[in-house]
Design an enzyme around this catalytic site. Structure first.
Site, PDB file in Angstrom:
ATOM      1  N   LYS A  54       0.726  -1.102   0.081  1.00  0.00           N
ATOM      2  CA  LYS A  54      -0.079   0.248  -0.092  1.00  0.00           C
ATOM      3  C   LYS A  54       0.901   1.261   0.028  1.00  0.00           C
ATOM      4  CE  LYS A  54      -3.821  -2.270   2.356  1.00  0.00           C
ATOM      5  NZ  LYS A  54      -4.593  -2.809   3.377  1.00  0.00           N
ATOM      6  N   GLN A  98      -4.132  -1.407   9.887  1.00  0.00           N
ATOM      7  CA  GLN A  98      -4.305  -2.724   9.420  1.00  0.00           C
ATOM      8  C   GLN A  98      -4.762  -3.783  10.254  1.00  0.00           C
ATOM      9  OE1 GLN A  98      -3.444  -3.443   6.054  1.00  0.00           O
ATOM     10  NE2 GLN A  98      -4.100  -5.535   6.593  1.00  0.00           N
ATOM     11  N   ASP A 121     -10.783   3.203   4.697  1.00  0.00           N
ATOM     12  CA  ASP A 121     -11.215   2.008   4.539  1.00  0.00           C
ATOM     13  C   ASP A 121     -12.862   1.582   4.532  1.00  0.00           C
ATOM     14  OD1 ASP A 121      -9.381   0.075   4.485  1.00  0.00           O
ATOM     15  OD2 ASP A 121      -8.732   0.168   6.576  1.00  0.00           O
TER      16      ASP A 121
END
Ligand code: NDP
Length: 307
Positions: A54, A98, A121
């Site tokens: 990412k 994460q 997200d």
């Protein structure tokens, strides 16, 4: 019947990234550089691979990135303080925490502490609610990627019967909401659904987000339907491999070389019945990072009133 069309997720992801790079350039002309802060706790090998890719993608596309790596012993309070700091930083447009987090960290409290306008997200209840009510929102990356796959392949959504197998907050539910927003007629299935094969056979668009290797079999797919296979499952024994890929010599060579292979939630024989399908790997997977980049730029624009 015509041969099933393989929907190339990598090519679509590349096109999205190109669009994002263009937007980043245009924002740079206004003195704005969208930035992503990624928080990676401890040393979970799979998470390290995801987060590094990412961060690398941010660099490739010209976005700012900051990788924060608290130790596995971090407390909820320390993580909340870190999130508060990132919420307040003007160079941070997107905050990515994460998952999974260590057991002592209260993941729910943490995800709710992320400022909704930086929640790239799309997990914060405010974004979930906005999505439900059709307001500008940050949508979860994998489900948003499914819509991109359909649109960029000119596969009609409006008026189609869409069946989503799986109702997780991360994939199934938001995928259903996004398909509904595109005017599909949506059915959501789960482990208690009665006669799943019959429900799936009614689908023009079938989304499999179950987490069980090859669970959707050929008899569950309407001939010509579009099959979006979200599942990522790893097969490690030759017995398992043979169950799904017997006779596939090219795949077997790769399996023997690597000691494992990935399979989706859809049985390979079911792809053949479909009109179009996303393979695993190389289908839905590549879209997730591309959509994260797109969401970061979107967050940067939304926060500055540019959308
Ligand atoms: P979850 O385990 O959170 O959810 C699985 C869902 O499948 C649940 O709703 C469950 O039903 C349902 N389910 C399980 N067994 C059955 C069954 N026998 N019949 C019908 N429904 C069933 O998984 P996720 O949504 O997080 O992930 C799903 C898959 O997608 C996984 O393989 C994951 O690795 C993959 N994934 C891929 C991503 C990508 O980038 N491509 C990103 C995220 C996930 P119930 O609610 O009743 O238990």
């Amino acid at each position: 019947m015509a041969e099933a069309r393989r929907l190339d997720g990598a090519a679509i992801a590349a096109a999205i990234k190109e669009d994002v790079a263009g937007e980043v350039k245009a924002l740079a002309a206004q003195g704005i550089r969208p930035g992503l802060a990624a928080v990676l706790v401890g040393h979970v090998p799979a998470s390290e691979i995801y987060v590094r890719s990412k961060v690398r993608t941010c660099e490739e596309l010209g976005l700012g990135s900051d990788l924060l790596t608290p130790p596995a012993t971090v407390t909820t309070e320390e993580m909340l303080a870190l999130v508060a700091e990132l919420n307040g930083r003007d160079d941070v447009d997107g905050i990515l925490i994460q998952l999974p987090l260590p057991p002592q960290v209260n993941a729910k409290r943490l995800l709710e502490a992320v400022a909704p306008e930086k929640d790239v997200d799309g997990f914060h209840p405010v974004n979930v609610g906005r999505l439900q009510t059709g307001q500008p929102a940050l949508a979860p990356c994998t489900p948003a990627g499914l819509i991109e796959i359909l649109k960029r392949n000119a596969i009609p959504i409006a008026g189609q019967n869409a069946v989503v197998v799986g109702r997780s907050d991360i994939v199934g539910k938001p995928a259903a909401i996004l398909l509904l927003a595109e005017n599909a007629t949506v059915t959501i299935c789960h482990s208690k659904t009665r006669d799943l094969p019959a429900v799936c056979r009614g689908a023009d668009i079938l989304v499999a987000a179950i987490g069980r290797p090859g669970y959707v079999t050929a008899d569950m797919v309407k001939p010509g339907a579009t099959v979006l296979d979200v599942g990522i499952n790893r097969l490690t024994t030759l017995e398992e491999f043979d169950r799904f890929f017997h006779g596939n010599t090219r795949r077997e060579e790769l399996f023997r070389a690597k000691g494992s292979t990935l399979i989706g939630d859809v049985h390979p024989a079911a792809y053949a019945v479909s009109g179009a399908y996303t393979p695993v790997p190389g289908g839905v997977g590549p879209l997730t990072i591309a959509m994260l980049m797109a969401n970061t730029v979107r967050a940067a624009k939304l926060r500055r009133g540019l959308l």
